[in-house]
Design a protein around this motif. Sequence first.
Motif, mmCIF file in Angstrom:
data_model
loop_
_atom_site.group_PDB
_atom_site.id
_atom_site.type_symbol
_atom_site.label_atom_id
_atom_site.label_comp_id
_atom_site.label_asym_id
_atom_site.label_seq_id
_atom_site.Cartn_x
_atom_site.Cartn_y
_atom_site.Cartn_z
ATOM 1 N N ALA A 56 -7.112 -0.434 0.336
ATOM 2 C CA ALA A 56 -6.841 1.005 0.436
ATOM 3 C C ALA A 56 -8.168 1.727 0.656
ATOM 4 O O ALA A 56 -9.211 1.102 0.887
ATOM 5 N N GLY A 57 -8.131 3.043 0.590
ATOM 6 C CA GLY A 57 -9.325 3.828 0.854
ATOM 7 C C GLY A 57 -10.174 4.055 -0.386
ATOM 8 O O GLY A 57 -10.012 3.397 -1.409
ATOM 9 N N ARG A 58 -11.091 5.017 -0.288
ATOM 10 C CA ARG A 58 -11.975 5.347 -1.400
ATOM 11 C C ARG A 58 -11.225 6.159 -2.451
ATOM 12 O O ARG A 58 -10.254 6.859 -2.139
ATOM 13 N N ALA A 75 -3.265 -5.091 -5.837
ATOM 14 C CA ALA A 75 -4.587 -5.602 -5.477
ATOM 15 C C ALA A 75 -5.625 -5.176 -6.505
ATOM 16 O O ALA A 75 -6.525 -5.947 -6.864
ATOM 17 N N HIS A 76 -5.510 -3.945 -7.003
ATOM 18 C CA HIS A 76 -6.478 -3.443 -7.981
ATOM 19 C C HIS A 76 -6.357 -4.193 -9.308
ATOM 20 O O HIS A 76 -7.365 -4.572 -9.912
ATOM 21 N N MET A 116 -3.623 10.214 -0.363
ATOM 22 C CA MET A 116 -4.556 9.104 -0.302
ATOM 23 C C MET A 116 -3.739 7.825 -0.436
ATOM 24 O O MET A 116 -2.535 7.877 -0.720
ATOM 25 N N ASP A 117 -4.370 6.675 -0.194
ATOM 26 C CA ASP A 117 -3.598 5.444 -0.330
ATOM 27 C C ASP A 117 -4.094 4.629 -1.517
ATOM 28 O O ASP A 117 -5.221 4.781 -1.980
ATOM 29 N N VAL A 128 0.864 -1.185 0.000
ATOM 30 C CA VAL A 128 0.000 0.000 0.000
ATOM 31 C C VAL A 128 0.897 1.231 0.000
ATOM 32 O O VAL A 128 1.849 1.321 0.791
ATOM 33 N N TYR A 129 0.582 2.164 -0.893
ATOM 34 C CA TYR A 129 1.373 3.373 -1.039
ATOM 35 C C TYR A 129 0.535 4.603 -0.708
ATOM 36 O O TYR A 129 -0.669 4.646 -0.991
#
Length: 290
Positions: free
Chosen positions: A234-236, A151-152, A145-146, A134-135
Amino acid sequence: MALSVDAGFDTFFTRLVPLASQREAAAKHRASVETSLSQAFGVHLFREIGSSFGHGTGVRGYCDVDLLVSIKGPRPNSSDTALGWVKSALQSSFPYTEVVVRRPTVVVKFKQGTETWEVLPGFITTRGDQKTPVYDIPGAASGWMDTAPTAHLAYVNEINKLDHVAGGAKKLARLAKAWKYYNNVPVSSFYLEMRAAQYVSTLSSFVPVWDMCGLLEYLHKIQLAAMNDPRGAAGRFSAYSTPANGVIALSKLSTGAVRARKALDAHKNNDPATAFYYLDLLFGGRFPAR
């Protein structure tokens, strides 16, 4: 013999695939971009993300290369600082090439913009692991943001491999991006790809004329709402970078959804001439002629 709507989409998909010459040119520039950034500051790794050539969702003539650069050292307080580092390095290396900040990336427009690199500065966090890093990356409008790019990509690939949709996730993502590019819609390609995969995950089969309409109508219904990470890594993430772009994107989405519905209704009514007319409007005059 005149094309059917299904045959029209088959031809269209063939035309959307980036040319081998574009892929070769991008590969040549990658080395120089990476050298530029490595000489300017410490780098852990470079990772192609998004709709890069190898992922299968790029659009011929519009296939930006998305490159995440994982920068060594502590993350600065301001994401503007990180974007400035990347922009300065690339401007120094390519003084006759346009280099601009277009959040969340720095854009390098090679060959007068016919080959575009979008470089995303990232800082590895402790929130992921080796398999799913995660970045922290610049936010669409400001701040940080992350993101979890592996994963995507895995999510899109997983949906795309489902037997009953036969590659539909990437095909629908490619159609959505073609609609975006051909109509100058200021919406995130990454957002469209993730929404397309999410939409296809709900289908029992994939039929382009039906599902392009369904996707656009769904996006209009939710008003391009920010999307939760489907993997929870990660987030939105947002559909657009500024409120002004959101207004433009929603207006064009409304028009696109109406055109897609008219094309689908004509197809259902066995009126291919009208269906082709509205599909051509939907894709900015680029859909194959009947």
